[in-house]
Motif scaffolding. Sequence first.
Motif, mmCIF file in Angstrom:
data_model
loop_
_atom_site.group_PDB
_atom_site.id
_atom_site.type_symbol
_atom_site.label_atom_id
_atom_site.label_comp_id
_atom_site.label_asym_id
_atom_site.label_seq_id
_atom_site.Cartn_x
_atom_site.Cartn_y
_atom_site.Cartn_z
ATOM 1 N N ALA A 1 0.833 -1.209 0.000
ATOM 2 C CA ALA A 1 0.000 0.000 0.000
ATOM 3 C C ALA A 1 0.865 1.256 0.000
ATOM 4 O O ALA A 1 0.531 2.249 -0.672
ATOM 5 N N GLU A 2 1.980 1.229 0.738
ATOM 6 C CA GLU A 2 2.874 2.397 0.775
ATOM 7 C C GLU A 2 3.511 2.629 -0.595
ATOM 8 O O GLU A 2 3.676 3.768 -1.034
ATOM 9 N N GLN A 3 3.869 1.544 -1.274
ATOM 10 C CA GLN A 3 4.440 1.686 -2.617
ATOM 11 C C GLN A 3 3.417 2.276 -3.586
ATOM 12 O O GLN A 3 3.763 3.110 -4.441
ATOM 13 N N GLU A 4 2.157 1.866 -3.452
ATOM 14 C CA GLU A 4 1.114 2.410 -4.312
ATOM 15 C C GLU A 4 0.919 3.905 -4.079
ATOM 16 O O GLU A 4 0.674 4.668 -5.011
ATOM 17 N N ARG A 5 1.028 4.330 -2.828
ATOM 18 C CA ARG A 5 0.892 5.762 -2.534
ATOM 19 C C ARG A 5 1.975 6.566 -3.250
ATOM 20 O O ARG A 5 1.712 7.642 -3.787
ATOM 21 N N ASP A 6 3.184 6.022 -3.252
ATOM 22 C CA ASP A 6 4.267 6.757 -3.901
ATOM 23 C C ASP A 6 4.185 6.667 -5.423
ATOM 24 O O ASP A 6 4.604 7.593 -6.132
#
Length: 305
Positions: free
Chosen positions: A251-256
């Motif tokens: 999810a954090e990678q998707e945010r970036d």
Amino acid sequence: MLAGKSGNYIADHWYGRQSLAWSFWVNLVLLRALVFIGQDWFSPVKGSDYSTHSTLVFLLAIFFHGIFFVWQLVGVFRAGAVHIGARGSMANIWGAQLGAIVAFWLTATYAFGAWQMTLPAPDDKAFQARIEIERASKFSFVPSADGQNLEFTGSIELGISKHFARQLKLYPNLRTIVLSSTGGNIYEARGLSKMIRENGLNTLVRSLCTSACTTVFIGGLSRELMPNAQLGFHQYRIDATYSVLNADVSAEQERDRMLYAAANVKPWFLMQMFASRSDEMWFPEIDELLDAGVVTRALDASPPR
């Protein structure tokens, strides 16, 4: 029977002259409960410091959790011996012994708590200040002589956004943020990226900018690379030896990815940027970075500091 022939309550319990039921339920259970309640009542609230009264607390603990408790137990055991001699029943004795064991462990716990009350209360503000100093030692902001460039070097640590906000106030003519970092905290990196974007600042890399540093870089209005400078990408990881609640690396990678998409980076790069494992690093060529829109300009000479 409340008291023995002597009429001395303390001595009658000590020598087992009171009934087993009274010795156990009143002299042990009730009085021990009152001791525990009293300690809870007078225990300091979080952050309070009772260490100035440590001698008094220590003496009270010795009396109530030591001398007084021994008096309670001895009286119960001696009353139990009398009970066996008079009635020959063991059921009540076993119950009293089990209760005494429970009382012992509870007393040990409360005695430990009393000992902790004699220790100085931790200075939370001083501890937090030491942590802040330690984190701040891992990065630096150095302005150029004309105040238009600000060079950031080091790790992206917790609290760095506050330091950067102060730099923005100190140098109102700031135009370019020069980055040299191997990454750090992604949440702080997003904070830096947002402030760079909202203030219309440019980003520049002279040497190396990897991991979370690239998230800071993408916030630049103009994103520039010096010759031989590199941007490094890899999958995120959680640097902790314990389980972190609500932590979702994907999810954090998707945010970036969304931050890069908002900066008009091409889809093929968005798919590739987190392909490398967390223990590897992908360093795209400058032509790839220009084609994808990650870098808007490749410089051929170092700008003045």
